[in-house]
Every structure is written in C-alpha cells, then in structure tokens.
Scaffold this active site. Sequence first.
Site, PDB file in Angstrom:
ATOM      1  N   ARG A 103      31.395  42.622  26.716  1.00  0.00           N
ATOM      2  CA  ARG A 103      32.002  43.863  26.213  1.00  0.00           C
ATOM      3  C   ARG A 103      31.155  44.509  25.123  1.00  0.00           C
ATOM      4  NH1 ARG A 103      38.354  42.119  26.465  1.00  0.00           N
ATOM      5  NH2 ARG A 103      38.661  42.925  28.566  1.00  0.00           N
TER       6      ARG A 103
ATOM      7  N   LYS B  91      50.201  38.694  42.484  1.00  0.00           N
ATOM      8  CA  LYS B  91      51.522  39.257  42.793  1.00  0.00           C
ATOM      9  C   LYS B  91      51.462  40.605  43.496  1.00  0.00           C
ATOM     10  CE  LYS B  91      53.755  37.567  38.591  1.00  0.00           C
ATOM     11  NZ  LYS B  91      54.020  38.244  37.318  1.00  0.00           N
TER      12      LYS B  91
ATOM     13  N   GLY C 222      40.452  42.433  36.202  1.00  0.00           N
ATOM     14  CA  GLY C 222      39.831  41.414  35.363  1.00  0.00           C
ATOM     15  C   GLY C 222      39.336  40.202  36.119  1.00  0.00           C
TER      16      GLY C 222
ATOM     17  N   GLY D 152      43.891  46.215  33.277  1.00  0.00           N
ATOM     18  CA  GLY D 152      45.056  47.102  33.364  1.00  0.00           C
ATOM     19  C   GLY D 152      44.661  48.565  33.475  1.00  0.00           C
TER      20      GLY D 152
END
Length: 403
Positions: free
Chosen positions: A40, A202, A359, A382
């Site tokens: 990052r 999910k 991610g 996200g």
Amino acid sequence: MSKLSVRDLSLAGKRVLLRVDFNVPTEENDGHTRITDDTRIKESLPTINHLRAAGAKVIVMAHFGRPKGTANLKYTLRPVSEHLSKLLNAPVGFSTECVGEIPAGLIAGMHDGDVLLLENVRFHGEEEANDEGFAKELAALGEIYVNDAFGAAHRAHASTAGVAHHVPTAAMGLLMEKELRYLQGELKAPARPFVVILGGSKVSDKIGVIKALMEKADTFLIGGAMAYTFFRALGIPTGKSRVEADKVDLAKEILELAKAKGVRFLLPLDNLETQEISATAQPRSTGLVSPEKGVSEGWEAVDIGPETISLYRQEIAGAKTVLWNGPVGIFELAPFASGTRSIAEAVAASSAVTIIGGGDSVTAVKQFGLGEKVSFCSTGGGASLELIEGKVLPGVAALTDKV
Ligand code: ADP
Ligand code: MG
C-alpha cells in the site's frame, strides 16, 4: 461527470494535503514495529513523487488500524514515516498531531518538494464521524486536497470526503485515477465476450455485484463457497459444504434472471471434497454433479474440480474482458489451492483486459506470483466491490468536477 486529477493541477509551491491508504499489516518484535507488507505504501509513491517533482509541499494523512478515536501509540504512523522515507530516499517529517498548531508549525517550515506525514487521523473520533469542524481543521493545513486512498473511498470520513468540501480544489491521485479507469471505465462498455469469475465465501457479499454485472456480462463462472448455495437451489446435494440457507431463494432468482437475460451462468461441474480442513488434507473429486449425486454426505466442497478447471480455462481463453472477484476454493491451504491457481494462470495467460478486484483474490494472484501478468489488481476490497456494483463512492463524489 469525471473528476479533476492531480495531473490537471499546477502544484508548484502549493501545500497539498494528500490522503493515502497506509493501513499496512505490521508485526511487533521486541517493542519494534515491522511492516510485513508495504504494497500500500508503494502504491502511493507515484502520486507522492508526482507532487514532489511538481514542487508541492506534500502533507500526507492516513489512518492506521482501529484506535477508536483515542491517541493510542500502538497505532502510531511513525514507523510508516520511517519506511516511506527509505522508499523515497528522502527525509519524511512526522507530526505527532494531525490537526492544530503542531502540524501548522511544521508545515510553515516546509520547502517545496518536502514530505510530512501526519499522525493517524483516527486518533480523533471526529474522523469516522465525518465531523465538519474536524474536516475544516484538516482542510486548513493545505490549499489543495488530493485523495489517493481508494481502499477507503467507500467510507465518508472527514479525511476521505468531508475535507474536500473545505478546500478550493479537490482532485484524485494517480492510484485513484487508475482504479476508476479499470473498475469503472473499462467495465462501462467492456470488449466482448465479457467473462466474470465470481467466488469467495458468501453469495450475500456479492449479490449487488452479481445483479449489476448481469446487465453487462456474457458469462459468469461461479466457484468458491457461494457455488454451493446455488447447488442447493438446484437440488444438488451439498454435504457439509457452506450453504447460506436464507439465500437459496435468492440464488434461484439469480438463476432465473440469468436465463431470462440469456446470460450464461456456469456452476462447477465437479468439486474437490474433504472431511478435514487442514494443510495436510487429501481431498477427492466429487465427480460430475447432478441432482442425484453431488457433494458426499459428511464431506465439504473446498475447491472446484478438474473438469470445471478445464471448462473455465477454456471460457477465460476466449474472453476479451475478464473480471475476477473471489477465490474459487480455500486457496489459503495448499491442498485446496489448485482451482484458484489454475484460474489465476488462465487469467494471467489471457490477452484480454484482466481485472482482479477484491482483497483475497488479489492476495491469491500475488501469492502465485502472477500480479504483474494481469492488466490490473485493485487495491481496494470493499471499495472495489461497491464501485463494480455501480455505487457512488463518497471519497470520489466529494472531489471537484472536471469542467
Ligand atoms: P474477496 O476478498 O476476493 O472478495 P471473499 O472475501 O469473498 O473474496 O472470499 C474469500 C474467502 O473465501 C477465502 O478466505 C477462501 O478461503 C474462502 N472460500 C473460497 N472457497 C471456499 C469454499 N469452497 N468453502 C469455504 N470457503 C471458501
Ligand atoms: Mg475478502
């Protein structure tokens, strides 16, 4: 409406308040903090270097961990300032406060091209509350705001969104621009066939993405745990596999929708199943599944099987645009990683525009050493999902429109 980019601005002598994503993983050793993955920080270097080369005074702000609104030195950004200094091969100042007289004094002493990192903005509860007074205090430190923190752009916090309303000019940084170019630009009118690979844990996490992409994709390749909720919807036995029982109706709805729209929605033909989730497990193939024969009773599906791998590879090879979100198996454990690895290899070998969002999928691709072989790996988990869903990211919306 497209947003102003840092490339559009004249920056010489300007105080530029730059928001970056420095929320890096660290390790404590004898009271010394070691950064275990500086990706990052490295991703922010193009923008920092651009600002320095243009003669700006670079005031960097970031959050780190979850200090919950109090100054907790466990979450200090000081080690990051030292690391950034090494990467830039230049001194990086550090301000123990992110607002008020301490940073104001340090900034007054900065020369063009200097870099100063402010302490963790989340030491103030006002940051996550997007408090207007706090946003104004941050804004007072600079003349131009640049947001390069894509991974935090889906949150409306003071340093990611609020501050932009209190400076004359708010622009996107080079990383932010690249993220938007791939996740928004390339996917607006994708070259066809457009193949979407979806996996992960999910269905419920990905419903928005599935529905949005249903309007655009030619083919979906489904893997990961989410596949087994679809199996349940089709009456294929799922054994002990992870199924979201309350999402089975939704899975049926999605299958109907795909049929109605003429979108190919492919589910695993076969799977690897195991009785034990461990690094020494020896999974076996379920063979081709049907309503008569699926995942064995007492066994759990943990990866896609060889027939599925070869079908999916073929689909990927024929694509002109590939978007991949979510690993197709429990890739963290070697015995269940072959599906995800094969998909990663196929995506890497493709000459299509290949975009990895999410991610864990990005982690998987990098773990296989294939990060450089795809068109783009998103830095936001996200945020990338929300962007693909077509949501407006507050950190982007707050920036100045390009006229
Ligand atoms: P991303 O971060 O790329 O969006 P997700 O967070 O949705 O992906 O899902 C990643 C997780 O899904 C991984 O930790 C992986 O182990 C898990 N997973 C993939 N396949 C299965 C499976 N068959 N059963 C259980 N977990 C799975
Ligand atoms: Mg994830």
